[in-house]
Design an enzyme around this catalytic site. Sequence first.
Site, PDB file in Angstrom:
ATOM      1  N   LEU A  13       0.865  -1.192   0.000  1.00 24.43           N
ATOM      2  CA  LEU A  13       0.000   0.000   0.000  1.00 24.43           C
ATOM      3  C   LEU A  13       0.895   1.234   0.000  1.00 24.43           C
ATOM      4  CD1 LEU A  13      -2.963  -0.585   2.513  1.00 24.43           C
ATOM      5  CD2 LEU A  13      -3.081  -0.448   0.020  1.00 24.43           C
ATOM      6  N   CYS A 105      13.948  -0.549  -8.293  1.00 25.02           N
ATOM      7  CA  CYS A 105      13.163  -0.630  -7.062  1.00 25.02           C
ATOM      8  C   CYS A 105      12.227  -1.839  -7.113  1.00 25.02           C
ATOM      9  CB  CYS A 105      12.380   0.665  -6.872  1.00 25.02           C
ATOM     10  SG  CYS A 105      11.376   0.665  -5.393  1.00 25.02           S
ATOM     11  N   CYS A 205      10.693   6.110  -6.944  1.00 23.69           N
ATOM     12  CA  CYS A 205       9.870   5.052  -6.396  1.00 23.69           C
ATOM     13  C   CYS A 205       9.824   5.103  -4.869  1.00 23.69           C
ATOM     14  CB  CYS A 205      10.500   3.752  -6.872  1.00 23.69           C
ATOM     15  SG  CYS A 205      10.027   2.320  -6.008  1.00 23.69           S
TER      16      CYS A 205
END
Length: 400
Positions: A13, A105, A205
């Site tokens: 999330l 990432c 990111c």
Amino acid sequence: MQDVFMKRVIVGLSGGVDSSVAAYLLKAQGYEVIGLFMKNWHDDSVTISDECPWLEDSNDAMLVADKLGIPFQTVDLSKQYKERIVDYMFKEYEKGRTPNPDVLCNREIKFDVFMDIALELGADYVATGHYCRKGTIEKNGKDIHQLLAGVDSNKDQSYFLCQLSQNQLAKALFPIGELTKPEVREIAKAQNLITAEKKDSQGLCFIGKVRLPEFLQQKLKPKAGNIVEVSDTFKAYNQTIPQFDSKENKLEYLAQKPEYTILDGKVVGQHQGAHYFTKGQRKGLAVGGTKEPLFVIDTDVNENIIYTGQGKDHPGLYRHVLYVTNDELHWVREDLAMVDGETMTVQARIRYRQTLEAATLHKVSSGMYVEFDNKQSAITEGQFVAWYLKDELVGSGVIS
């Protein structure tokens, strides 16, 4: 659809709308869903703090988890992020290459460190809010996972996952890959999720919006150097291509970029460090008085010189062959990996938002040449080239 009964999924999330809706959809499909927020960065001195600080994001992620009635926790991955992403970025910039932190990432953090944590928590899968799809086919009695483009061609993010392996894909779920961005926002609105209207985050990111020069200046000190403008009539652009005794020799010749010296153009300005600039860049040069804007056509970090040319059609920006070394070559579909001497007709792109272009892969003993039908602008060392068969991303490599 696979049997979801009590399968546990950990959703990354991020505090954005895409991962929020991914979590909602999984829960609606009957998975046991846990939300995890990754904290990857501490240094607020280089983030533009009122645009997407991690605190606000983690708070939004927590509120979404609360609304969906799923467990939530934050994991601090800043140490691994620094070692695997930030340090790598500095090294690449020092070499005069331009890395892609988002691709790294995904490979090194979300689908490696984060995935390991998820599996330790008993997860069967890890899910993210990427606009891409996963397919699974059977070949010789074995499951093979496919990385497919997202249905929303405007938002397709398969490129960012171009370095994933079969093992990583086996455990990955992409719940919103069949949806368009407007549909995702509609679902979020209908579920009253706090992220429904939230702007998409820009920047590195999971760090938020970072001022890249300030970020790089932590390690790479400013150093004044010359900006040189090279004319579009420069001799290297108009050379006749010699005759070659093999296709490989010809490809090697075409993959070479022109070599410039300060004598090949005129000095038109000063910069504060060649390693802050990348090929194709137009902003930040601060040189006026030219008929057309200047674009960076090459950087020399050893001599600290930036070479530029006028206009986006300057021949110094264009080549149609690039090279990837064996150790930077990656097949998502290992079963399709080429052997020396083989060729493959594909569609390829050298940056995220680029439309796919027709190309031919040529496997040679030292690596692979990617030969595009049309010349490509600003082929940049350190960036990723990814190739597709129809809507399936099958492999990628670092441009050398």
